[in-house]
Design a protein around this motif. Structure first.
Motif, PDB file in Angstrom:
ATOM      1  N   ASP A 115       0.812  -1.218   0.000  1.00  0.00           N
ATOM      2  CA  ASP A 115       0.000   0.000   0.000  1.00  0.00           C
ATOM      3  C   ASP A 115       0.847   1.271   0.000  1.00  0.00           C
ATOM      4  O   ASP A 115       0.313   2.366  -0.158  1.00  0.00           O
ATOM      5  N   GLY A 116       2.160   1.109   0.225  1.00  0.00           N
ATOM      6  CA  GLY A 116       3.041   2.274   0.201  1.00  0.00           C
ATOM      7  C   GLY A 116       3.320   2.801   1.596  1.00  0.00           C
ATOM      8  O   GLY A 116       2.778   2.319   2.607  1.00  0.00           O
ATOM      9  N   PRO A 117       4.183   3.826   1.689  1.00  0.00           N
ATOM     10  CA  PRO A 117       4.568   4.382   2.999  1.00  0.00           C
ATOM     11  C   PRO A 117       3.365   4.999   3.724  1.00  0.00           C
ATOM     12  O   PRO A 117       2.452   5.545   3.100  1.00  0.00           O
TER      13      PRO A 117
ATOM     14  N   ILE B 289      -6.134  10.192   7.939  1.00  0.00           N
ATOM     15  CA  ILE B 289      -5.095   9.876   6.972  1.00  0.00           C
ATOM     16  C   ILE B 289      -3.780   9.513   7.637  1.00  0.00           C
ATOM     17  O   ILE B 289      -3.026   8.678   7.128  1.00  0.00           O
ATOM     18  N   ILE B 290      -3.464  10.108   8.824  1.00  0.00           N
ATOM     19  CA  ILE B 290      -2.204   9.797   9.511  1.00  0.00           C
ATOM     20  C   ILE B 290      -2.231   8.348   9.979  1.00  0.00           C
ATOM     21  O   ILE B 290      -3.178   7.898  10.630  1.00  0.00           O
TER      22      ILE B 290
ATOM     23  N   ARG C 282      -3.276   5.912  -0.649  1.00  0.00           N
ATOM     24  CA  ARG C 282      -4.261   5.169  -1.448  1.00  0.00           C
ATOM     25  C   ARG C 282      -5.686   5.456  -1.021  1.00  0.00           C
ATOM     26  O   ARG C 282      -6.633   5.174  -1.751  1.00  0.00           O
ATOM     27  N   LEU C 283      -5.831   6.046   0.169  1.00  0.00           N
ATOM     28  CA  LEU C 283      -7.167   6.407   0.653  1.00  0.00           C
ATOM     29  C   LEU C 283      -7.873   7.333  -0.328  1.00  0.00           C
ATOM     30  O   LEU C 283      -9.110   7.330  -0.416  1.00  0.00           O
TER      31      LEU C 283
ATOM     32  N   LYS D 105     -13.543  13.119   0.012  1.00  0.00           N
ATOM     33  CA  LYS D 105     -14.304  12.240   0.909  1.00  0.00           C
ATOM     34  C   LYS D 105     -15.760  12.125   0.466  1.00  0.00           C
ATOM     35  O   LYS D 105     -16.389  11.070   0.633  1.00  0.00           O
ATOM     36  N   ASN D 106     -16.299  13.197  -0.163  1.00  0.00           N
ATOM     37  CA  ASN D 106     -17.696  13.160  -0.632  1.00  0.00           C
ATOM     38  C   ASN D 106     -17.829  12.569  -2.017  1.00  0.00           C
ATOM     39  O   ASN D 106     -18.914  12.611  -2.613  1.00  0.00           O
TER      40      ASN D 106
END
Length: 1009
Positions: free
Chosen positions: A283-285, A305-306, A311-312, A345-346
């Motif tokens: 998924d990456g760092p 996010i933290i 990828r989110l 997010k929306n």
């Protein structure tokens, strides 16, 4: 028997004492000696013999004893012994000798005279000690002390020691540099006297804490006199305390800057994301930090996010190939720039432009990734809309091999298809406006084309016409322009749609121009082609070399403004070539760096196949250097002729005067009558004056130095006034002021008059409509402060002569050249350019220097400084001045854009008891004054500065504090002229350059008001 027993005890005691004395002598390597003058016998003790590696009871002569010393000491030893024998002068010296075993040893010899009862010197006696071991120990201690001192002196940190009474016992070189004090100002002085502001401060407490606790004490505090932060470490010692301190001002600034950068990141509109360096796969760092802009742009809160990965933000429209390119760059630890479609997010689309770079630590290891992300969603939408319109235009171009365009006259906007960009040679990086599109048309058809567009946009009237245009490459083309209105959905015209078709033989014209350009580029002359309206259409390589502008910079520029200092010259040449088809003559052009070129120019009108004017060809030959050489040759030839003529006349006059002067001496004896003698005296005086004048002529013609003698400047100015009153126009007034008790100078009177006449004649020529010439003279002592601001000046006494006018002045760009030989601002034939050059040469020949201050439209001032002798015979002593006043810690602000003047003035004021802050311009000065208005006692400001000049600074300071004390300073004009610009109530002024004494006395007077 009763008397013998005490005597035996005394002998025993004496023997014991002698044994003890001998043991002490052997232990201390100390022996005795005596010398009897009568018998010349030299007696050594056994210890002395042992020191010389000689047997006991050895008896050398005095000369043999002295001969044992090394040659470089023998004369001194001989002289010392003889002086003791003769005058009874005791001695005590150290010297090196060679023993009987050839050992080199150091000895200390002590001796004194032995006198009899009558006081007569009968001999010498003394002691000799081997001090070789002591000298070795002393050398070793000196080496250790030197090594320790060198270590302390080479330290990059400041270091000093205090004893328990708080007296400074040692300072290293770095400390003297850091606190700007010499060792003499600090050593063996109470630390509170040297640094008054540290008593009872945190620094004081740190010293005391180290002494009280016996442990190292540390403190960080601000030292106001230097305006710096210091970290101080106090180490307790047996004698007191040893102190190391470092300047941590920059370190604190770095910390403040880091805080500032953090604040900037927090307030950036762009998104900032910091992630771990690894892992790249999967998924990456993981995200470690996001700034507030992340939440504003994506809708996700920081805690969402933290600890997660970027990828989110990805969704169905995120392109896989873009993500693969990003991952490949990260695996190579390379910076990344990509555009990625993410999602808020929306669920809304969010286009981001990513800049990802690795963060590397001091060891070279990559520790994090930082990503700057910009929201380009609106830009993407606009780009898509433009792409669709561009596709429409390209369709028309492919079908009809023409270019399409759309114009909105109300917005001065136009859009072109790719075909039109190529057709008109327009750079794609700089989209045109409608006005730029119209400017491609010739002047005579430009208004017609604009009227057609306006008519189409206002009334919906289409058109189809042919015009001639000039492309960006300078080519003339015939084009067919067709247009029709663009109708809006609700009715009305929203713009104009059109097509542009090239109707010329493009390839033939381009090939012909390319061949011509290749030939023209090899020519040495500057060749350029102008369109009929004066725009540069062609520019060869020699034109680049001569004028300085490249082809790219010159094309499409109007030659009238680009090449001509006087646009009227272009208008006349253009009109002539349009009328006669050709024009030839000399023209003054300009170069890119502002220089003037004189060129022979040939303009030819070029016509097309139909005989119609098409362009103007200009071929230009640079003759600037040739003209200058001719002028200098003619000037040199003229001056050589004048010098030859003057020398010849002087030679003949000398031949005439020689017999007259010789005959006078003969006639004196044959004509005893007093009247005859008086007449002969008059003739002799006149003849000698004539001879003196001839010597001056020879001095000018051949460069012979004139006779120097003590000269009274008032006498020279008095003679000058008489000459000026007879030669100057009536509309020019002469004002002379001479200070009392003026010093004498060693000079040639005639040469001084020549200097002053040159300056007065130049002043006269600068005042065509009349004016005022002011001549003044006064004594001046040049001190180190003044000499630091004037590289040619030397410390000493001078007589300063000023010649000032209120004429036209001298432009700043030529003030450095006015003293050059043959440079003149006068019209051709009115000046040789030697007047000021001669003036400079004469003044420098007298050991003086010249200063010029001038301002266009206000006048010029020449200052002549001649070395003077205040103690010369005939010079009256002036009234002694009182001591230069000193300050009492008052804070003075010095404002000047010259760093050297700020530094010298600050050092001078601080040396006389003032505190100083400096500012490089008026804006900085106003800001500093606003911060410490109550603490600043006086402002000393230059009147000519960049950013904010003196008058504006004075007004701004008075807005803050109407009672502020201000002294103005300038070298351009008299104080009255400068203060007029700052307000009529600026009463105090210093005329640059000024001495330290003048400045200090004025500051003291202003502070006492």
């Amino acid at each position: 028997m009763q008397t013998a027993q005490p005597s035996e005890d005394a002998q025993t005691q004496l023997h014991r004492n002698q044994l003890l004395l001998k043991m002490a002598g052997q232990a201390a390597r100390l022996g005795g000696w005596s010398f009897d003058i009568g018998s010349q016998a030299l007696d050594w003790s056994d210890e002395t013999c042992e020191i010389h590696d000689l047997p006991d009871r050895y008896r050398p002569t005095l000369d043999e004893g002295i001969a044992l010393y090394l040659p470089e000491y023998r004369h001194m030893v001989q002289h010392t012994v003889e002086q003791c024998v003769r005058d009874g002068m005791p001695f005590d010296f150290e010297a090196e000798l060679i023993t009987a075993r050839q050992r080199r040893i150091w000895v200390r010899a002590i001796g004194e005279a032995v006198r009899d009862t009558e006081g007569t010197i009968t001999g010498l006696q003394g002691a000799l000690q081997d001090i070789t071991t002591q000298r070795a120990h002393e050398t070793e201690r000196h080496a250790l002390a030197t090594q320790l001192s060198a270590t302390l002196e080479s330290m990059s940190d400041s270091f000093f020691t205090l004893d328990k009474r708080w007296f400074i016992t040692y300072v290293n070189a770095e400390m003297t540099r850091k606190v700007k004090k010499s060792r003499e100002e600090m050593l063996h002085k109470l630390v509170w006297d040297v640094f008054p502001s540290t008593e009872n401060s945190r620094f004081h407490a740190c010293y005391q804490r180290a002494i009280d606790t016996g442990k190292v004490a540390t403190v960080v505090d601000f030292y106001e006199p230097l305006g710096q932060w210091f970290e101080l470490r106090s180490h307790p010692t047996a004698d007191g305390v040893a102190v190391y301190f470092q300047d941590v001002t920059q370190k604190r600034k770095d910390g403040e800057q880091l805080l500032l950068l953090q604040t900037c990141v927090e307030r950036m509109n762009d998104i900032v994301v910091v992630t771990e360096a690894t892992p790249i796969v999967g998924d990456g760092p993981k995200v470690l930090y996001v700034n507030p802009a992340f939440e504003q742009s994506t809708g996700y809160k920081p805690h969402e996010i933290i600890g997660n990965t970027p990828r989110l933000l990805q969704g169905p429209g995120t392109r896989r190939d873009v993500l693969d390119r990003i991952r490949a760059s990260l695996e190579r630890w390379e910076p990344v720039r990509e555009e990625v479609l993410n999602y808020k997010k929306n669920g809304e689309e969010l286009w981001l432009e990513l800049d990802i770079v690795p963060i590397t630590n001091a060891a070279g290891l990559n520790t994090h990734w930082i990503s700057i992300e910009r929201d380009i969603t609106e830009r993407k939408r606009a780009t898509e809309a433009l792409r669709q319109k561009d596709n429409l235009l390209k369709v028309g171009g492919r079908v009809g091999k023409i270019g399409g365009w759309t114009a909105a006259p109300s917005a001065n906007a136009v859009q072109w298809s790719d075909e039109i960009y190529a057709m008109l040679d327009w750079p794609r990086s700089s989209p045109p406006t409608l006005g730029e599109f119209i400017s491609l048309f010739p002047t005579d058809s430009r208004a017609s084309f604009k009227a057609l567009i306006d008519e189409c946009a206002m009334h919906g009237t289409g058109f189809d016409r042919e015009f001639q245009v000039t492309t960006c490459a300078g080519y003339l083309k015939w084009v067919r322009v067709a247009a029709e209105p663009a109708w809006a959905e609700r009715g009305g015209v929203s713009g104009v749609h059109g097509a542009l078709q090239d109707t010329t033989s493009m390839k033939q014209v381009e090939e012909r121009l390319r061949e011509q350009a290749a030939l023209l580029d090899k020519a040495q002359d500057a060749i350029w082609v102008l369109t009929l309206d004066g725009t540069v259409a062609y520019w060869n390589r020699s034109a680049e070399r001569i004028h300085g502008w490249t082809v790219e910079e010159s094309l499409h520029q109007r030659a009238r403004e680009l090449l001509f200092n006087n646009p009227d010259v272009f208008d006349r040449c253009h009109a002539s070539v349009m009328q006669d088809s050709e024009w030839v003559g000399e023209i003054e052009y300009k170069t890119r760096d502002g220089k003037h070129l004189l060129m022979v120019s040939r303009w030819t009108l070029v016509r097309d196949e139909a005989g119609q004017p098409r362009s103007i060809l200009a071929i230009n030959t640079d003759i600037t250097h040739q003209k200058k050489m001719e002028q200098q040759f003619l000037r040199a030839q003229r001056m050589e002729s004048i010098g030859t003529l003057a020398g010849g006349i002087a030679h003949d006059l000398n031949n005439v005067l020689a017999p007259i002067m010789m005959s006078i001496e003969l006639l004196k004896d044959s004509l005893p009558d007093p009247d005859d003698q008086a007449l002969l005296k008059t003739i002799g005086v006149s003849a000698r004056r004539g001879a003196d004048m001839i010597r001056q002529v020879l001095s000018f013609a051949r460069g012979v130095e004139g006779k120097r003698q003590e000269v009274s400047i008032p006498d020279v100015l008095r003679d000058l006034d008489q000459i000026l009153s007879e030669t100057m126009p009536k509309n020019i007034s002469i004002v002379s002021t001479v200070a009392p008790d003026l010093w004498l100078v060693q000079a040639d009177t005639t040469q001084l008059q020549q200097v002053l006449m040159n300056l007065c004649v130049n002043a006269r020529d600068a005042m065509v409509n009349g004016g005022r010439i002011t001549i003044s003279a006064r004594n001046m002592a040049v001190d180190a402060h003044y000499a630091a601001m004037n590289i040619e000046a030397r410390v000493g006494e001078y007589v300063k002569i000023e010649v000032e006018d209120n004429g036209s002045g001298i432009a700043p760009d030529i003030q450095e050249r006015v003293f050059d030989p043959f440079f003149t601002t006068k019209r051709l034939g009115e000046g040789t350019g030697l007047g000021l050059a001669t003036t400079m040469a004469i003044v420098k020949g007298h050991g003086g220097f010249v200063r010029l201050h001038s301002e266009v439209g206000k006048g010029s001032r020449f200052r002549i400084y001649l070395p003077a002798d205040p103690h010369a015979e005939g010079t009256k002593s002036s009234t002694p001045l009182t001591a230069v006043p000193k300050g009492n810690g008052e804070l003075i602000m010095v404002v000047d854009d010259e760093a050297a003047i700020r530094q010298v003035t600050q050092q001078t004021l601080e040396a006389y008891g003032y505190r100083v802050i400096v500012a490089a311009n008026g804006a900085q000065a106003v800001a500093l004054y606003a911060q410490d208005m109550a603490g600043i006692s006086l402002v000393l400001t230059d009147m000519m500065m960049p950013v904010m000049d003196g008058p504006a600074t004075v007004q701004a300071l008075r807005q803050i504090n109407p009672r502020v004390r201000i002294i103005g300073a300038s070298g351009l004009l008299q104080s009255g002229h400068v203060t007029h610009g700052a307000g009529s109530d600026l009463k105090h002024f210093l005329s640059k350059p000024y001495t330290a004494e003048i400045m200090l006395r004025l500051i003291d007077a202003v502070l006492k008001e």
